[in-house]
Design an enzyme around this catalytic site. Structure first.
Site: not given
Ligand code: ACO
Length: 357
Positions: A117, A284, A314
């Site tokens: 990224c 980003h 993304n």
């Molecule tokens: N749909 C529905 N529910 C989901 C989904 C989905 N797509 N994904 C996860 N959940 C559920 C989980 O299972 C969890 O359920 P539980 O509470 O029953 O266990 C609940 O939603 C909450 O999950 P969290 O992980 O706590 O959700 P969070 O608010 O942290 O959001 C997310 C998750 C969107 C992944 C966030 O952490 C994020 O955006 N992180 C950064 C990721 C990122 O930027 N990645 C790219 C980096 S760049 C690169 O180098 C490629």
């Protein structure tokens, strides 16, 4: 006052595949919802490449657009940089692929870089360094990724791009749901810029600050397939899903919210400027909550922090050039404005760069 030679972006272009994949289309094959994806990430849709359409294909479309916008021909380009984590081949990288596809002469050095990224941000720094060294006057920089090949592409995935129309079985739905936290966040796309040596008043790159912390590799990486393994890929890894990236979403989120604002403050200080001097902050596009959080910490209002994650999701090395291109095209970036690029991603790599448009 005598102006100094700097690296100036003289044209940009984008390469976006045709398949719009809404959140509802993903909800058809896994347990997720439009509501969850919008609330947690700000994403409304993303684009998926056609089967056989690669990161170099999207990069070529973006590059042709950038050359045209810059008023340059292939022969004007002295060096090419391609930033991607999803090259067409395990090796070589996309540089020679693009050289051949676009019909560049043989006497063209091509550099392949990764940095995921942060790839485009690192590419800007490399382009600027090559130009400042005096060795190359015009560099074509491409950043882009196709994430669809990472996805299992079975269990009903063809329905997302209209190649199939059916309901998935419970077992298929369960398999897709196991990777829902990652797959909903990504889309395919590329952007490109032509960077040129120019003596044009204040215009050009000012400075950048780049960082790496490899102790965070496991926050976002692909466990399987790699030359530390013997053999480097096995059927078992594929069956176990080790070729699908692992992501500690909360850790990446936490790092993004602390490291990007810090990098922006540091790069401003090193240029003798302050954060409020920034006219446009290009962050980003990983998650709308990260974008909002970084902007808030820096005290920059939404008018200065454009986003398009809602449309593209993304696209990894593609997000910054696609956003830059849209802002230049619709006039949100105007001549004289101070633009700051910032990114954080797998590696971990992160940083910020300042540019006077
Ligand atoms: N749909 C529905 N529910 C989901 C989904 C989905 N797509 N994904 C996860 N959940 C559920 C989980 O299972 C969890 O359920 P539980 O509470 O029953 O266990 C609940 O939603 C909450 O999950 P969290 O992980 O706590 O959700 P969070 O608010 O942290 O959001 C997310 C998750 C969107 C992944 C966030 O952490 C994020 O955006 N992180 C950064 C990721 C990122 O930027 N990645 C790219 C980096 S760049 C690169 O180098 C490629």
């Amino acid at each position: 006052m005598k102006s100094v030679m700097k690296s100036v972006i003289t044209g940009s272009g984008i390469g976006i595949p045709k398949n719009v994949v809404t959140n509802d289309k993903l909800a058809r094959i896994m347990d997720t919802s439009d509501e969850w994806i919008r609330a947690r990430s700000g994403i409304e849709q993303r684009y998926y490449a056609d089967p056989g359409q690669s990161s170099s294909d999207l990069g070529v479309i973006a590059a042709e657009g950038a050359l045209q916008a810059a008023g340059r021909t292939h022969d004007d380009i002295d060096a090419l940089i391609f930033a991607t984590m999803s090259p067409d081949y395990f090796f070589p990288g996309n540089g020679p692929v693009v050289q051949a596809k676009m019909g560049f002469r043989e006497a063209l050095p091509t550099f392949d870089i990764r940095q995921q990224c942060s790839g485009f941000l690192y590419g800007l720094d490399l382009a600027d360094s090559l130009i400042r060294s005096g060795k190359y006057a015009r560099v074509l920089l491409i950043g882009g990724d196709v994430h669809t090949p990472f996805m299992p592409w079975k269990n009903g995935w063809d329905t997302t791009i209209g190649l199939e129309d059916r309901e998935v079985t419970d077992e298929e739905r369960e398999r897709n749901t196991n990777i829902r936290d990652r797959v909903v966040l990504f889309g395919d796309g590329a952007g490109a810029v032509v960077v040129e040596a120019m003596n044009d008043g204040d215009r050009g790159f000012l400075t950048s600050k780049l960082y790496t912390n490899g102790s965070g590799i496991e926050a976002l990486y692909t466990r399987g397939v790699g030359f530390r393994l013997r053999p480097f890929v096995t059927h078992q890894q594929i069956d176990d899903g080790d070729i699908i990236p692992d992501m500690d979403g909360r850790e990446v989120f936490r790092q993004a919210l602390s490291k990007m604002p810090e990098a922006v403050r540091t790069v401003c200080a090193s240029a003798g400027l302050s954060v409020p001097d920034i006219d446009v902050l290009l962050i980003h596009q990983a998650n709308m909550r990260i974008i909002d959080g970084v902007a808030k910490q820096l005290g920059l209002g939404p008018d200065r922090v454009p986003h398009n994650i809602e449309r593209y999701a993304n696209t990894t090395a593609g997000t910054l050039p696609i956003l830059y291109h849209e802002c230049v095209t619709d006039g949100r970036i105007k001549p004289g404005m101070l633009v700051c690029f910032t990114a954080l991603g797998s590696g971990l790599h992160w940083g910020a760069a300042l540019y006077r448009a």
